[in-house]
Write an enzyme that holds these catalytic residues in place. Structure first.
Site, PDB file in Angstrom:
ATOM      1  N   ALA A   1      29.238 -45.583  -2.976  1.00  0.00           N
ATOM      2  CA  ALA A   1      28.493 -47.035  -2.607  1.00  0.00           C
ATOM      3  C   ALA A   1      27.224 -47.367  -1.621  1.00  0.00           C
ATOM      4  O   ALA A   1      26.105 -47.387  -1.686  1.00  0.00           O
ATOM      5  CB  ALA A   1      29.198 -47.478  -1.011  1.00  0.00           C
TER       6      ALA A   1
ATOM      7  N   ASP B   1     -19.838 -41.757   6.948  1.00  0.00           N
ATOM      8  CA  ASP B   1     -21.455 -41.420   7.428  1.00  0.00           C
ATOM      9  C   ASP B   1     -22.398 -42.624   7.387  1.00  0.00           C
ATOM     10  O   ASP B   1     -21.793 -43.371   6.196  1.00  0.00           O
ATOM     11  CB  ASP B   1     -21.594 -40.106   6.544  1.00  0.00           C
ATOM     12  CG  ASP B   1     -21.595 -40.211   5.515  1.00  0.00           C
ATOM     13  OD1 ASP B   1     -20.948 -41.551   4.775  1.00  0.00           O
ATOM     14  OD2 ASP B   1     -22.012 -39.458   4.335  1.00  0.00           O
TER      15      ASP B   1
ATOM     16  N   ASN C   1      25.685 -52.219  -8.298  1.00  0.00           N
ATOM     17  CA  ASN C   1      24.547 -51.074  -7.821  1.00  0.00           C
ATOM     18  C   ASN C   1      24.349 -50.793  -9.320  1.00  0.00           C
ATOM     19  O   ASN C   1      22.757 -51.193  -9.222  1.00  0.00           O
ATOM     20  CB  ASN C   1      25.302 -49.571  -7.489  1.00  0.00           C
ATOM     21  CG  ASN C   1      25.154 -49.711  -6.148  1.00  0.00           C
ATOM     22  OD1 ASN C   1      25.847 -50.460  -4.978  1.00  0.00           O
ATOM     23  ND2 ASN C   1      25.666 -48.574  -5.988  1.00  0.00           N
TER      24      ASN C   1
HETATM   25  P1  ATP Z   1     -26.236 -39.532   7.877  1.00  0.00           P
HETATM   26  O1  ATP Z   1     -26.132 -38.958   6.590  1.00  0.00           O
HETATM   27  O2  ATP Z   1     -24.617 -40.321   8.881  1.00  0.00           O
HETATM   28  O3  ATP Z   1     -27.265 -40.530   8.300  1.00  0.00           O
HETATM   29  P2  ATP Z   1     -28.138 -38.053   8.211  1.00  0.00           P
HETATM   30  O4  ATP Z   1     -28.454 -37.382   6.775  1.00  0.00           O
HETATM   31  O5  ATP Z   1     -29.182 -38.247   8.682  1.00  0.00           O
HETATM   32  O6  ATP Z   1     -26.784 -38.754   9.195  1.00  0.00           O
HETATM   33  P3  ATP Z   1     -28.727 -35.062   9.393  1.00  0.00           P
HETATM   34  O7  ATP Z   1     -29.030 -34.899   8.043  1.00  0.00           O
HETATM   35  O8  ATP Z   1     -27.852 -33.657   9.800  1.00  0.00           O
HETATM   36  O9  ATP Z   1     -28.029 -36.361   9.273  1.00  0.00           O
HETATM   37  O10 ATP Z   1     -30.218 -35.346   9.620  1.00  0.00           O
HETATM   38  C1  ATP Z   1     -29.692 -35.203  10.984  1.00  0.00           C
HETATM   39  C2  ATP Z   1     -32.106 -35.586  11.051  1.00  0.00           C
HETATM   40  O11 ATP Z   1     -32.579 -34.294  10.416  1.00  0.00           O
HETATM   41  C3  ATP Z   1     -32.556 -36.612  10.316  1.00  0.00           C
HETATM   42  O12 ATP Z   1     -32.051 -37.951  11.100  1.00  0.00           O
HETATM   43  C4  ATP Z   1     -33.630 -36.626  10.140  1.00  0.00           C
HETATM   44  O13 ATP Z   1     -34.510 -36.516  11.430  1.00  0.00           O
HETATM   45  C5  ATP Z   1     -33.300 -34.569  10.131  1.00  0.00           C
HETATM   46  N1  ATP Z   1     -33.434 -34.543   8.643  1.00  0.00           N
HETATM   47  C6  ATP Z   1     -32.940 -34.870   7.750  1.00  0.00           C
HETATM   48  N2  ATP Z   1     -32.866 -34.744   6.352  1.00  0.00           N
HETATM   49  C7  ATP Z   1     -34.062 -33.229   6.696  1.00  0.00           C
HETATM   50  C8  ATP Z   1     -35.531 -32.739   5.813  1.00  0.00           C
HETATM   51  N3  ATP Z   1     -34.934 -32.528   4.877  1.00  0.00           N
HETATM   52  N4  ATP Z   1     -36.200 -32.084   6.457  1.00  0.00           N
HETATM   53  C9  ATP Z   1     -36.616 -32.741   7.503  1.00  0.00           C
HETATM   54  N5  ATP Z   1     -35.868 -33.219   8.457  1.00  0.00           N
HETATM   55  C10 ATP Z   1     -34.439 -34.034   8.772  1.00  0.00           C
END
Ligand code: ATP
Length: 749
Positions: free
Chosen positions: A285, A331, A729
Site C-alpha cells: 500500500a 538586459d 494501485n
Molecule cells: P544593454 O544590452 O542592456 O542595453 P548595453 O549594451 O548598453 O546594455 P554596455 O555594452 O555595457 O551596455 O554599454 C554601456 C555603454 O557604453 C553604452 O550605453 C554606450 O554608451 C557605450 N558603448 C556600448 N558599446 C560601445 C562601443 N562599441 N563603442 C563605444 N561605446 C560603446
C-alpha cells in the site's frame, strides 16, 4: 596513432607545426582532406554525454527502496505459500520495471539528442574560405579563427595573437585571464604557462588570434583530465531527490506500521500468517509506484516541448527551476529591443542635424533644410570618427554568423551613404591600434596613421567621453575650451535625447605625434550621435503575460538611466511609477553588509542603469538573498559569471557569445523575449502537473495505509488483502493519473 598527432606542439616553431600537420597557414586544410582526416579521428567531442547503457538503466530501476520492499513482500508471499499474491507482486514489479525502463530510456535518449542540438560552432578556414562549422567536425590541421567571446573547441597551437587573452579557469583554476603569444615555450612548461596554446574549453576574453588544431576530443588537455566528463554527472533534479526522499520515508513508515501491527497482533494471539499478510499489504500500500517515472517523463516531455518553441534547456532540473522562477533580470538591447539600430540625429555645440529615416540617410538641420557633410565640418568629422572607431567592418551585415555590433554597423552605414565608406577612410588613415570597447571604461578608441602624425578616434558613453575631452569643435572648424559648465550642459542634452529612448554616444578625436599616447585624455569633442533601437513588437504583451504569472521583470542595462526608463515604460515594466537605480548607487551594493531596508529598496527597483558587468553578479546574489528564484538573460563574455550564478541563466542563441551559451542553462534560439515567457509557462504547468499527480498518488497510498493500519490496530481482520491493494494501485495509480501528469495548461493550479 594517426600520423598528424604531435608531441609537445607548444615547443615547436609555428612553421614546424604547420609543416608537421601538413596544412596551409593562409588557406587552411582542403575540404576534402578535412573530410578524410575526420574519418581517421574520433569526432571532436568529450565523452560527456556518456550514453547510458540499457543495462545501466535497468540497474538503476533496482536501486529504488520501493522495488526492494516489493521484492521482499513477494518473497514472503512465496515462502508462506501465498503464490497468487507472490506472482501478482512480481507481475507488478515487472510491469513497473518495463514502464520505468522505457521512460528512462526515452528521457536519456532525448537528453542526448538535445545536447547535440546545443553543440558549439566554430569559425575555421578551409580551402581559403572562412566558414562556421560544427565543433565536432574539427580535425587536427584545421585553422581556427578566434575572437572575443569565443569558446575554444580544440587544443590549438597559436599562429597569430593580437592582444589575445584567455580565461583558462576551467583548466587551471586561475581566474585572471592569461596573455597569449605565438613564440614557442620549453618542452617542460606546465599547462598553465603554455602561452602559445589555446586549450579546448577555455574562452577568449580579449583580442583576437588564429590557431592550428593540434588535438581534438579526448586527446585535448581537458579531455585528459576529463573535467567535463565528471562535471556532467547524471543530473538528478531536485524534484527527483524530493520524490526519492519521500519514497524512503514511506518505506520506513510502512515498515514501522507493519512492525507495530504484527507486534500487536502477535501479543493479542492472532494468527501469524494473517499478520504477515497484513505486513505485506501495508508494504504494497505504501508504494507510489508510478511517481518517479511520471515525474521524469513530464520533465523530459517539457524539455522537448520547450525546444520545439526555440528554448533549448540543457538540464532536466532547469525545467523545474523555470517553473519556480520569481524574477527575471533581463538586459535591454536585443532582448527587449530589436538591436537593429539606425542613426537618428547628431547634436553639435550649437546645432542639431537630423538623419532621414528613409534609408538614404539625407541630413537636415532643425529648420528642415538639407545639410551636406561637404559643407559642415563637424558633420563630416562625426561621420568619419563613427566609421573609423569601429570593431565592425563594412560587409559584416551580410554575414549572419559574423554580424558586428548593430550600433557600429549603423554608424558605418550612415557614413557610407555620405561617401565616407570605412574601407576608403582606412586606406587613407591606416589603423595601427584598437583599444577595444571596455564596458568598465564605456569607451573605445582606434589610432590611425595620419600624414606622419596620428589620429585618435574615440566613441563612448557621453558621461565618460566628456570627462576625457578638453575642447569642443565649433562650426567654424576651430575648437573652444570645454569647462565644467559646458560639460554639464552637454550632459543635459544627453539626458534629453535619452528621455526620447535614444541611445547616445559621444564622438571625439585628437591629433598626436605619439601613437602610444593615452587615447582617453585631452580630446576634442565633436558631438553626440543618437541612435534609435525600436522596442520589439511582441515584448509588451509578453511582459504583461509574465506579470500575471507572478514573475517580476527587472531590467539591467549598461545604458543611460533615461534611455532605459523610456524603453522600460514602453515595454510595460513595473506597476505605475518606475523605480530606477543608477551607476554610483549601484557601486555601493554589498551582499554581505547590506541592511534589510536597503535590500528591500533594491528589490523594489524596476530598472538598474549603467550597470557594470560585475554589478550584475552582485544583483543576482542580492535577489537570491532576498529569497527570489532568479532567471537572468545575457549574451556577452562578461555576463557569464552572472549567468552561472543565477538559478537559471538564459543566453541568446543568435547574438550570444559561446561563453555565455556555455554558462547558461537555457539558450533562446530565436533571441525572443516571448520565448522565455512561453518556456516559463510550460515549466509552471509541468511543475503543477507533477505536484497534482504526487498529491493524488499520496492520497491513494495514505488512505490504504490508514485503512489497513487502523483496522489491524483495532484488532479487526485486514480489510484489504495485498492482491486487492495491488489491483487498486494498478488501476488508480498507473492509468488514471497519466492525463493529470501530462496534461496541457488547463491543468495548471
Ligand atoms: P544593454 O544590452 O542592456 O542595453 P548595453 O549594451 O548598453 O546594455 P554596455 O555594452 O555595457 O551596455 O554599454 C554601456 C555603454 O557604453 C553604452 O550605453 C554606450 O554608451 C557605450 N558603448 C556600448 N558599446 C560601445 C562601443 N562599441 N563603442 C563605444 N561605446 C560603446
Amino acid at each position: 596513432m594517426p600520423d598528424h598527432s604531435l608531441e609537445h606542439p607548444f615547443s615547436l616553431s609555428v612553421e614546424d607545426v604547420i609543416r608537421k600537420l601538413k596544412t596551409d597557414a593562409d588557406n587552411g586544410l582542403d575540404p576534402g582532406e578535412a573530410e578524410a582526416r575526420l574519418g581517421s579521428y574520433c569526432a571532436n567531442r568529450l565523452r560527456r554525454q556518456k550514453r547510458k547503457s540499457l543495462l545501466a538503466i535497468l540497474g538503476n530501476l533496482f536501486q529504488s527502496a520501493i522495488v526492494w520492499l516489493l521484492t521482499f513482500a513477494a518473497g514472503l508471499s512465496f515462502v508462506f505459500g501465498e503464490f497468487a499474491e507472490g506472482v501478482a507482486i512480481v507481475a507488478l514489479l515487472l510491469v513497473n520495471a518495463g514502464i520505468g525502463f522505457f521512460t528512462e530510456l526515452r528521457a536519456a535518449r532525448s537528453m542526448e539528442a538535445l545536447m547535440q542540438i546545443a553543440d558549439v560552432r566554430t569559425r575555421v578556414r578551409r580551402g581559403g574560405e572562412s566558414r562556421m562549422i560544427d565543433a565536432r567536425d574539427i580535425v587536427p590541421g584545421d585553422i581556427v579563427v578566434l575572437e572575443v567571446g569565443d569558446m575554444v573547441t580544440a587544443d590549438l597551437r597559436l599562429i597569430e595573437a593580437a592582444k589575445l587573452q584567455m580565461d583558462e579557469a576551467v583548466l587551471t583554476g586561475e581566474s585572471t585571464p592569461v596573455e597569449k603569444a605565438t613564440e614557442p615555450v620549453a618542452k617542460d612548461t606546465a599547462v598553465g604557462d603554455r602561452a602559445d596554446m589555446a586549450f579546448k574549453g577555455t574562452a577568449v576574453t580579449q583580442g583576437s588570434g588564429e590557431g592550428l588544431v593540434v588535438a581534438t576530443g579526448m586527446d585535448t588537455e581537458i579531455g585528459r583530465i576529463s573535467y567535463l566528463a565528471q562535471s556532467a554527472e547524471a543530473d538528478v533534479t531536485p524534484l527527483e531527490q524530493r520524490l526519492d526522499r519521500l519514497g524512503h520515508r514511506l518505506v520506513w513508515l510502512s515498515l514501522g506500521l507493519a512492525a507495530l501491527a504484527i507486534g500487536a497482533g502477535i501479543l493479542r494471539g492472532s494468527d501469524i500468517m494473517a499478520m504477515i499478510q497484513t505486513g505485506v499489504a501495508l508494504a504494497v500500500a505504501s508504494v507510489p509506484e508510478g511517481l518517479p517515472i511520471v515525474a521524469t517523463l513530464s520533465l523530459a516531455r517539457g524539455m522537448w516541448r520547450m525546444s520545439a518553441r526555440n528554448a533549448l534547456i540543457t538540464q532536466l532540473s532547469s525545467v523545474e527551476t523555470l517553473g519556480a522562477t520569481t524574477v527575471i533580470l533581463t538586459d535591454k538591447t536585443g532582448t527587449l529591443t530589436e538591436n537593429r539600430m539606425t542613426v537618428a540625429k547628431y547634436i553639435f555645440e550649437d546645432a542639431e542635424v537630423e538623419v532621414d529615416a528613409d534609408g538614404d540617410h539625407g541630413f537636415r538641420n532643425t529648420a528642415g533644410d538639407p545639410v551636406s557633410p561637404d559643407e559642415d565640418t563637424r558633420l563630416a568629422a562625426a561621420l568619419r570618427i563613427g566609421a573609423l572607431c569601429s570593431a565592425a567592418e563594412t560587409g559584416d551585415e551580410t554575414d549572419r554568423d559574423h554580424a558586428g555590433d548593430p550600433m557600429e554597423i549603423a554608424l558605418l552605414a550612415v557614413a557610407k551613404t555620405a561617401s565616407l565608406a570605412q574601407e576608403d577612410l582606412v586606406s587613407d588613415l591606416p589603423e595601427i591600434r584598437e583599444h577595444a570597447f571596455d564596458p568598465d571604461v564605456k569607451m573605445m578608441a582606434t589610432v590611425h596613421e595620419d600624414d606622419g602624425a596620428y589620429l585618435v578616434a574615440v566613441k563612448g558613453a557621453p558621461e565618460e567621453d566628456l570627462q576625457a575631452c578638453s575642447r569642443v569643435l565649433k562650426s567654424c572648424g576651430e575648437t573652444g575650451q570645454l569647462d565644467d559648465d559646458t560639460r554639464s550642459s552637454w550632459l543635459d542634452r544627453n539626458a534629453n535625447a535619452a528621455q526620447d529612448g535614444l541611445r547616445v554616444l559621444a564622438l571625439a578625436q585628437k591629433r598626436v605625434s605619439d601613437g602610444e599616447t593615452d587615447p582617453y585624455d585631452d580630446l576634442d569633442l565633436i558631438g553626440l550621435v543618437c541612435l534609435i533601437d525600436p522596442i520589439r513588437d511582441d515584448v509588451p504583451e509578453a511582459i504583461a503575460a509574465r506579470q500575471n504569472a507572478w514573475v517580476r521583470v527587472v531590467m539591467l542595462t549598461g545604458d543611460h538611466a533615461d534611455t532605459a526608463r523610456t524603453i522600460a515604460k514602453k515595454a510595460g515594466l513595473g506597476d505605475g511609477e518606475l523605480k530606477v537605480l543608477e551607476g554610483p548607487d549601484l557601486g555601493k551594493l554589498d551582499v554581505e553588509t547590506m541592511s534589510e531596508d536597503d535590500l528591500a529598496q533594491v528589490m523594489q527597483t524596476d530598472v538598474f542603469a549603467r550597470v557594470a558587468p560585475e554589478t550584475k553578479l552582485t544583483l543576482v546574489s542580492l535577489f537570491q538573498k532576498a529569497g527570489q528564484v532568479v532567471a537572468m538573460t545575457g549574451d556577452g563574455v562578461n555576463d557569464a559569471p552572472a549567468l552561472k550564478k543565477a538559478d537559471i541563466g538564459i543566453a541568446m542563441g543568435q547574438r550570444g557569445t559561446e561563453v555565455a551559451k556555455e554558462a547558461a542553462r537555457m539558450v533562446l534560439q530565436d533571441d525572443r523575449f516571448p520565448t522565455i515567457v512561453a518556456a516559463m509557462r510550460e515549466g509552471r504547468v509541468i511543475f503543477g502537473n507533477i505536484r497534482n499527480f504526487a498529491i493524488y498518488m499520496m492520497s491513494c497510498n495514505v488512505s490504504q495505509i490508514l485503512v489497513v493500519g487502523l483496522a489491524v490496530g483495532a484488532g479487526l481482520p485486514t480489510p484489504l488483502l495485498p492482491l486487492q491493494i495491488l489491483y487498486l494501485n494498478v488501476v488508480t495509480g498507473s492509468f488514471l493519473p497519466w492525463p493529470l501528469a501530462s496534461g496541457p495548461e488547463a491543468k495548471q493550479c
